[in-house]
Design a protein around this motif. Sequence first.
Motif, PDB file in Angstrom:
ATOM      1  N   GLU A  25      50.921  43.774  24.309  1.00 40.73           N
ATOM      2  CA  GLU A  25      52.278  43.251  24.193  1.00 40.73           C
ATOM      3  C   GLU A  25      52.985  43.822  22.975  1.00 40.73           C
ATOM      4  O   GLU A  25      54.185  44.052  23.002  1.00 40.73           O
TER       5      GLU A  25
ATOM      6  N   GLY B  23      55.756  39.411  35.244  1.00 36.55           N
ATOM      7  CA  GLY B  23      55.788  40.365  34.131  1.00 36.55           C
ATOM      8  C   GLY B  23      57.211  40.882  33.991  1.00 36.55           C
ATOM      9  O   GLY B  23      57.474  42.074  34.116  1.00 36.55           O
TER      10      GLY B  23
ATOM     11  N   SER C 256      56.670  44.779  39.001  1.00 38.48           N
ATOM     12  CA  SER C 256      57.268  46.040  38.566  1.00 38.48           C
ATOM     13  C   SER C 256      56.564  46.470  37.279  1.00 38.48           C
ATOM     14  O   SER C 256      56.838  45.952  36.195  1.00 38.48           O
TER      15      SER C 256
ATOM     16  N   TYR D 298      49.874  35.757  34.700  1.00 36.84           N
ATOM     17  CA  TYR D 298      49.994  35.372  36.115  1.00 36.84           C
ATOM     18  C   TYR D 298      48.707  34.702  36.614  1.00 36.84           C
ATOM     19  O   TYR D 298      48.753  33.778  37.416  1.00 36.84           O
TER      20      TYR D 298
HETATM   21  C1  SAM Z   1      55.689  47.644  31.434  1.00 32.58           C
HETATM   22  S1  SAM Z   1      56.295  45.999  31.332  1.00 32.58           S
HETATM   23  C2  SAM Z   1      57.333  45.907  32.779  1.00 32.58           C
HETATM   24  C3  SAM Z   1      58.488  44.971  32.573  1.00 32.58           C
HETATM   25  C4  SAM Z   1      59.459  44.832  33.745  1.00 32.58           C
HETATM   26  N1  SAM Z   1      58.802  44.321  34.929  1.00 32.58           N
HETATM   27  C5  SAM Z   1      60.168  46.116  34.039  1.00 32.58           C
HETATM   28  O1  SAM Z   1      60.029  46.651  35.150  1.00 32.58           O
HETATM   29  O2  SAM Z   1      60.937  46.580  33.162  1.00 32.58           O
HETATM   30  C6  SAM Z   1      54.859  45.047  31.779  1.00 32.58           C
HETATM   31  C7  SAM Z   1      55.103  43.560  31.862  1.00 32.58           C
HETATM   32  O3  SAM Z   1      53.908  42.919  32.334  1.00 32.58           O
HETATM   33  C8  SAM Z   1      53.666  41.756  31.566  1.00 32.58           C
HETATM   34  N2  SAM Z   1      52.240  41.373  31.683  1.00 32.58           N
HETATM   35  C9  SAM Z   1      51.165  41.896  31.055  1.00 32.58           C
HETATM   36  N3  SAM Z   1      50.047  41.254  31.433  1.00 32.58           N
HETATM   37  C10 SAM Z   1      50.431  40.300  32.327  1.00 32.58           C
HETATM   38  C11 SAM Z   1      49.721  39.287  33.043  1.00 32.58           C
HETATM   39  N4  SAM Z   1      48.404  39.169  32.959  1.00 32.58           N
HETATM   40  N5  SAM Z   1      50.437  38.460  33.836  1.00 32.58           N
HETATM   41  C12 SAM Z   1      51.784  38.595  33.945  1.00 32.58           C
HETATM   42  N6  SAM Z   1      52.492  39.540  33.290  1.00 32.58           N
HETATM   43  C13 SAM Z   1      51.819  40.378  32.482  1.00 32.58           C
HETATM   44  C14 SAM Z   1      54.149  42.122  30.173  1.00 32.58           C
HETATM   45  O4  SAM Z   1      54.417  40.992  29.380  1.00 32.58           O
HETATM   46  C15 SAM Z   1      55.425  42.891  30.534  1.00 32.58           C
HETATM   47  O5  SAM Z   1      56.469  41.988  30.702  1.00 32.58           O
END
Ligand code: SAM
Length: 278
Positions: A10, A71, A131, A116
């Motif tokens: 993060e 996410g 995404s 999640y």
């Molecule tokens: C590369 S960013 C993508 C953000 C957004 N979806 C976009 O397309 O711009 C990855 C996202 O996944 C989230 N994430 C990481 N591990 C996760 C988990 N175990 N469950 C849910 N979200 C997660 C991060 O906090 C971040 O918001």
Amino acid sequence: MAYQKVDTKEIGLDMGLVFMKFFLKTEYLHYGFWTSDMPVDVLNFRQAQENYTQQLLENIPESVKTILDVGCGSGKVAEQLLAKGYQIEAVSPSSRLTEYAKKLLNNQVHIYENIYEEAPIQKTYDMVLFSESFQYIDMHKLFQNALKHLNPNGYVLICDFFQRDGLSGSPLGGGHKLGEYYQVLAQYPFEVLKDQEITDNIAPTMQVVNDLTLQVVQPLWYMLIDVVSVKVPFIARVLKWWFRKKIEKIQNKHFKGERNPENFKKFKSYRLILLQKK
Ligand SMILES: C[S@@+](CC[C@H](N)C(=O)[O-])C[C@H]1O[C@@H](n2cnc3c(N)ncnc32)[C@H](O)[C@@H]1O
């Protein structure tokens, strides 16, 4: 343990957002989708990211009205989905990104502040969106949860990269193993409506990242080391010795120029996948 793992990744995402917002005027945290007519230049990165979001929007089935954005990052994709009239809820494990997303979305979107795998979601949706978040989540937990969170015949939309099978020595981290993904998916009742490889359209993003790393971050890094060495030579020597392995790792990982489009295409498969619950 899971929280620990998210926390370190993060920090990179938080820093990425600060950097991208200030220098590139973009708040998305995903790669860009490059078309053949776009020069691969940092100035076009924002447009490439808009194109990526457009790809997501175009692949949402017509019947979908409610979406769980897993996410959600900065909330920028959710903002676009809201503008298109979808009802959105989101999942975000990062406290800083969640705070950012809440502000961007004027608190119009309920955000589960959890990973999640553990989010206490009781509702169901027409689609669950991953995404560039798919790679961070345990695949079994992800499909088990998605089945619970989907209405009958609901959809899962995944846009993310995977590790190609049978290759080792990738200078680029991240992504579930592609073969493992197919094996896991086969154990759950989903029909594959689309599974499109878009690696060639995504890979130019690595050119932009590599150029920025070698032409901006690397010189700044060595300048910083020089300044510290001149100003506080004794402390610099101690720090260099104490952190020598970390320093070597960072330099080897980022400054060899290997995190480039060619290696991205060789080691990663970026896919846009649409599944339907059977
Ligand atoms: C590369 S960013 C993508 C953000 C957004 N979806 C976009 O397309 O711009 C990855 C996202 O996944 C989230 N994430 C990481 N591990 C996760 C988990 N175990 N469950 C849910 N979200 C997660 C991060 O906090 C971040 O918001």
